[in-house]
Design a protein around this motif. Structure first.
Motif, short mmCIF file in Angstrom:
data_model
loop_
_atom_site.label_atom_id
_atom_site.label_comp_id
_atom_site.label_asym_id
_atom_site.label_seq_id
_atom_site.Cartn_x
_atom_site.Cartn_y
_atom_site.Cartn_z
N ASP A 95 -82.25 5.29 67.27
CA ASP A 95 -81.22 6.21 68.84
C ASP A 95 -82.26 7.14 68.64
OD1 ASP A 95 -79.70 7.63 70.09
OD2 ASP A 95 -78.38 7.48 69.00
N GLU A 96 -82.70 7.46 70.28
CA GLU A 96 -83.46 8.66 70.33
C GLU A 96 -83.15 10.33 69.60
OE1 GLU A 96 -86.44 7.67 72.87
OE2 GLU A 96 -87.53 5.88 72.53
N GLY A 97 -82.02 10.07 69.97
CA GLY A 97 -81.08 11.46 70.28
C GLY A 97 -81.35 12.17 68.60
N VAL A 98 -81.02 13.65 69.05
CA VAL A 98 -81.58 14.86 68.25
C VAL A 98 -80.86 13.84 66.32
CG1 VAL A 98 -80.58 16.60 66.84
CG2 VAL A 98 -81.06 16.13 69.90
N PRO A 99 -81.51 14.67 65.56
CA PRO A 99 -81.38 14.05 63.96
C PRO A 99 -79.98 15.31 63.63
CG PRO A 99 -83.85 14.49 64.94
CD PRO A 99 -83.02 14.66 65.46
N ASP A 100 -79.92 13.90 62.72
CA ASP A 100 -78.41 15.40 62.22
C ASP A 100 -79.37 15.79 60.79
OD1 ASP A 100 -76.90 12.50 61.42
OD2 ASP A 100 -75.81 12.91 62.96
N THR A 101 -77.19 15.65 59.99
CA THR A 101 -77.07 16.23 58.38
C THR A 101 -76.95 14.36 57.50
OG1 THR A 101 -75.31 16.25 58.58
CG2 THR A 101 -76.53 18.63 58.23
N THR A 102 -77.17 13.58 58.68
CA THR A 102 -77.14 12.38 58.25
C THR A 102 -77.93 11.13 58.21
OG1 THR A 102 -76.25 11.22 59.73
CG2 THR A 102 -74.56 11.98 58.17
N THR A 103 -79.30 12.05 58.98
CA THR A 103 -80.23 11.50 59.24
C THR A 103 -81.30 11.38 57.82
OG1 THR A 103 -80.53 11.89 61.23
CG2 THR A 103 -82.17 11.05 60.33
N LEU A 104 -81.58 9.73 57.52
CA LEU A 104 -82.91 10.08 55.80
C LEU A 104 -84.14 10.26 55.98
CD1 LEU A 104 -80.99 7.10 54.37
CD2 LEU A 104 -80.52 9.75 53.75
N TRP A 105 -84.58 10.83 55.38
CA TRP A 105 -86.43 11.07 56.11
C TRP A 105 -86.66 10.71 54.67
CZ3 TRP A 105 -87.65 13.22 60.88
CH2 TRP A 105 -86.43 13.69 61.73
N HIS A 106 -87.70 10.05 54.78
CA HIS A 106 -89.29 9.78 53.94
C HIS A 106 -89.76 10.58 53.37
CE1 HIS A 106 -87.47 5.40 52.55
NE2 HIS A 106 -86.43 5.67 53.66
N ARG A 107 -90.04 10.91 51.87
CA ARG A 107 -91.41 11.57 51.66
C ARG A 107 -93.23 10.32 52.02
NH1 ARG A 107 -89.80 13.04 47.73
NH2 ARG A 107 -89.01 14.82 48.56
N VAL A 108 -93.36 10.30 53.04
CA VAL A 108 -94.50 9.11 52.60
C VAL A 108 -96.51 10.21 52.78
CG1 VAL A 108 -93.45 7.90 54.87
CG2 VAL A 108 -94.75 9.68 55.33
N ALA A 109 -96.26 11.46 52.00
CA ALA A 109 -97.14 11.46 51.83
C ALA A 109 -97.55 12.59 51.51
CB ALA A 109 -98.29 11.27 53.29
N LEU A 110 -97.74 13.40 50.35
CA LEU A 110 -97.98 14.29 50.16
C LEU A 110 -99.27 14.96 48.89
CD1 LEU A 110 -96.73 17.12 49.25
CD2 LEU A 110 -95.96 15.74 46.45
N GLU A 111 -100.39 15.79 50.07
CA GLU A 111 -101.18 16.44 49.09
C GLU A 111 -101.22 17.53 49.17
OE1 GLU A 111 -105.62 14.70 49.32
OE2 GLU A 111 -103.64 13.62 49.85
N HIS A 112 -102.23 18.09 47.96
CA HIS A 112 -102.54 19.23 47.79
C HIS A 112 -103.30 19.52 46.76
CE1 HIS A 112 -100.80 18.05 42.90
NE2 HIS A 112 -100.51 17.18 44.15
#
Length: 829
Positions: free
Chosen positions: A322-339
């Motif tokens: 659903d292309e609506g606005v995300p909310d507090t239940t939307t899951l976000w995957h950490r797909v990369a971390l560079e440091h």
């Protein structure tokens, strides 16, 4: 350059231009600024535009841009004709000219510049120089047009080659050059775009910076910028004073502001170079995981010290959402971390692959819901504690507290796909507004690349799901034969194709083998493959001869559309007769490996044309086979590589198919490895196309496992049929099946006797993996299963067969019809 005679024009149009030009060129040149939205309508009309085009702002806004720029002729390239005038000869051309017209109509995606003649009210003709900047990004703005009166830059100049006065006024673009007025244009351009938001004006300025400022070349060595109507730029003024001091033999005055402005220009140029470098490094493939890594590595350490990339769960999975606005239940995957921290410092606290929602009080939630960047100059202890609260027992505060943070959204088509968290070490300069603009531009480019990869991944997943659902699950053994199959997707983009294989059970203990290849790749090919495979299965169940089946399939493909083309090889194996019936529609010929001597050969079949071509006959051939022979059928992806003769692949297929193997699966793997090695040695690289491979060991059915009788079409023969069947089952050691088989046989023979015309009724028992019983007569009407009511005298026979038999069915034969049933054999002790 000689200013020449000034043409008639309204007084305010010429005011101030000549004096500025006479100072050497870098002077006050009124600039018309017009912004065109995505509908081709004017959304901004500056005061300079009002003066140049003699049209008030209220009369211009909301009108089509092509109607408001009344250019009636375009100037050609520079003319060497001295009588042509200081601006060259005019071309006979109506309309705004090829460059500006294409820009106004949305036909150009790159900056363009030109000279044109404008029809002025009561002033004859005025020469205009213009620059058009196509704009990209989330805003409504599509095009920025800058225009100036060419007469305002006519000045005195001498050609350095001594050829006399220069007669050239050439508009152009000067990206990344330090000409006078460039910094001032960058600083002041938003002020002349009052109807555009601060964020959008910053985006437009960044794009103009990258594309290049408008300049005019009026001699071989000098350039003059077209600057907005705010006076002489400061750096230009200082350069003018330096030039006058040098000409008078006086020392050049130093100004400490020069170094600061040079540093500012260097910073702008460095950011532009950084964005160009990032653009060249990301998007090298449509692989989503690789694209994410490219984006992360592109910004560390040059722009930031830590870069964490988060994407929606559905984006990572290649699914729609659903292309609506995300909310507090939307899951976000950490797909990369560079440091740039010491190795392992971040791994345990924020591991890649973790999925989590974000609370509303975090800057990350603000970024993902508004779609705007969030700049935190320094992460306070309070904010660090609030962010760390979502990481449960892991303490992230030492990693983020005191650092500068910039959160930028990864958007495409106004949809937030994810976001990037950028952190700088405390000892490094904090993110500022210019960094925020740079981060937004970086995220916009990365968002488009990620969206392309996401859409490709999504389409690929759909095609794979469709294809997997249509590829059959073939049992390893059917009547009289063992079967092994392999399917390998291609390695090119859009690799999902229309290759398929199948094995269909036929009446009379026979088996049909099918291998086909739809031309093309992608979702359409996979869908067409499903339609053709279903059609082949349906027609095979009707027991159509091979050539007739391909003719019917060809007609179906033509009805589906002109682009529906496919090759197909159809073979029917009769284990009792010991023969193959084959027909080919433009497909790779099969290989037959003889069990007697291990020799392999390509079967010589009439090639035919692919189904869908139409008007081409198909021929069938019969090939005798012996128990233990192996049939190998495949698609051209296995034996053909671009640039290599297919004969090389066919020869390698014959050779590898003849190799002995411990099992059918091992034999298939041997063929695939051998063909891959053949093309690698030839320097042709990896296989690019799909591969479908089907191998069958033709075991046959021994004569002692088949019993046949001919019965007269008389009712008295029903009892005889029961008797001979019972006797044969006792001879085969199957007494447990005698009662059931006798009952079912009596039902089928009774129906055959009632409907037979003159020919004898044929009865056959076949002992294989199951007990098969077939009854044939010369009536072409196929019986159907019906509900018999209490008063009906018939209709119960097939109901009994359907209840007691493992499977049953009917099919037409050349002489009439055949009705058959199967019973499961008892387990052997």
């Amino acid at each position: 350059m000689d200013r020449g005679t000034e043409r008639d024009a309204p007084p305010d149009r010429r005011a101030g231009d000549g004096a500025a030009a006479g100072q050497g060129g870098a002077g006050r040149i009124p600039l018309a600024v017009v912004v065109v939205d995505r509908d081709g309508l004017v959304s901004h009309w500056s005061r300079g535009a009002r003066r140049l085009f003699s049209l008030a702002k209220e009369d211009a806004l909301g009108r089509p841009a092509v109607d408001l720029l009344p250019v009636t002729g375009a100037l050609p390239e520079e003319s060497e004709d001295e009588e042509a005038g200081p601006y060259g000869a005019y071309a006979v051309h109506d309309g705004p000219g090829p460059g500006l017209g294409a820009s106004l109509d949305g036909g150009l995606s790159y900056p363009s510049a030109g000279r044109a003649r404008l029809a002025a009210d009561g002033a004859g003709r005025i020469d205009v120089l213009w620059w058009a900047y196509p704009l990209v990004g989330p805003g409504r703005e599509r095009l920025l047009v800058l225009a100036a009166d060419a007469d305002g830059v006519r000045t005195d100049g001498v050609r350095t080659d001594g050829a006399g006065p220069s007669e050239r006024v050439t508009p152009g673009f000067a990206p990344h050059t330090g000409f006078p007025g460039s910094e001032e244009l960058a600083r002041r351009l938003p002020e002349i775009l009052p109807s555009v938001s601060v964020g959008d004006s910053a985006r437009i300025v960044a794009q103009v910076l990258e594309l290049g400022y408008p300049v005019l070349e009026f001699s071989r060595n000098d350039r003059v910028p077209v600057t907005p109507d705010w006076g002489v730029p400061r750096r230009a003024g200082r350069r003018g004073r330096a030039a006058r001091a040098s000409a008078a033999g006086e020392p050049v005055p130093e100004d400490p502001r020069d170094e600061g402005e040079d540093l500012e220009y260097a910073a702008v140029r460095e950011r532009l170079e950084f964005l160009n470098e990032v653009s060249s490094r990301i998007g090298t493939s449509l692989d989503l995981a690789r694209t994410v890594v490219e984006v992360s590595k592109a910004v560390v350490p040059r722009f930031t010290d830590v870069a964490g990339t988060y994407l929606r769960e559905q984006v990572v999975a290649g699914e729609g959402f659903d292309e609506g606005v995300p909310d507090t239940t939307t899951l976000w995957h950490r797909v990369a971390l560079e440091h740039t921290d010491e190795p392992g410092r971040w791994d345990d606290v924020v591991p890649v692959g973790e999925a989590m929602p974000f609370p509303a009080h975090t800057p990350f939630f603000q970024c993902m819901t508004t779609g705007e960047p969030v700049l935190v100059p320094r992460v306070s202890e309070e904010m660090g504690h609030a962010v760390a609260s979502q990481f449960e027992k892991r303490d992230i505060r030492p990693l983020i507290t005191g650092r500068s943070m910039l959160v930028v959204p990864l958007k495409a088509r106004h949809v937030v796909l994810g976001f990037m968290i950028l952190l700088r070490h405390p000892e490094r300069q904090a993110f500022n507004d210019m960094d925020r603009v740079t981060g937004v531009e970086l995220a916009a480019r990365a968002g488009l690349v990620l969206d392309n990869a996401r859409m490709y991944t999504y389409q690929e997943n759909v095609a794979e799901t469709l294809q997997d659902s249509m590829l059959p699950q073939i049992p390893p053994r059917m009547a009289g034969c063992d079967i092994a199959t392999r399917y390998l997707p291609g390695t090119l983009l859009g690799r999902i194709g229309g290759d398929w294989f199948d094995a269909v059970k036929l009446p009379g203990a026979r088996t049909a083998f099918v291998v086909g290849d739809v031309m093309g790749h992608g979702l359409n090919s996979a869908a067409m493959m499903g339609q053709l495979r279903t059609a082949v299965q349906t027609m095979a169940a009707l027991d159509l001869p091979p050539a007739q089946l391909l003719r019917n399939l060809d007609g179906l493909a033509q009805r589906l559309g002109d682009a529906y083309l496919a090759t197909c090889l159809y073979a029917v194996y009769d284990p009792i007769a010991g023969e193959l019936g084959l027909a080919n529609a433009g497909h790779v010929p099969p290989v037959l490996v003889r069990a007697a001597d291990g020799r392999s050969e390509l079967l010589d079949l009439p090639t035919g044309a692919p189904v869908g071509v139409g008007g081409v006959p198909f021929e069938a051939v019969r090939v005798p086979v012996e128990p233990g022979d192996r049939l190998v059928m495949c698609t051209d992806g296995l034996v053909e590589v671009r640039g290599e003769d297919i004969g090389v692949g066919l020869a390698a297929l014959c050779e590898s198919a003849a190799h002995p193997a411990a099992s059918m699966d091992d034999a298939c793997d041997t063929i695939i490895r051998a063909l891959a090695a053949t093309f690698s040695e030839a320097g042709r690289g990896d296989r690019k196309d799909d591969v479908a491979l089907l191998m069958a060991r033709l075991g046959g059915i021994e004569p002692e496992d088949v019993a046949e009788w001919r019965l007269a079409p008389e009712p008295s023969e029903v009892g005889r049929a029961r008797a001979v069947v019972r006797e044969q089952l006792y001879d085969w050691g199957l007494p447990k099946l005698a009662d059931s088989a006798g009952l079912l046989v009596s039902e089928l023979v009774t129906n055959a006797v009632l409907h037979s015309h003159a020919r004898p009724v044929a009865l056959r028992l076949v002992r294989g993996d199951t007990l098969l019983c077939e009854v044939e007569d010369d009536d072409h009407a196929l019986p159907t299963l019906i509900d018999a009511r209490p008063g009906n005298e018939s209709g119960r026979g097939l109901r009994v067969v359907s209840t007691l038999a493992r499977q049953w069915g009917t099919s037409r034969t050349a002489a009439g019809k055949s009705v058959w049933f199967e019973l499961t054999l008892p387990r052997r002790r």
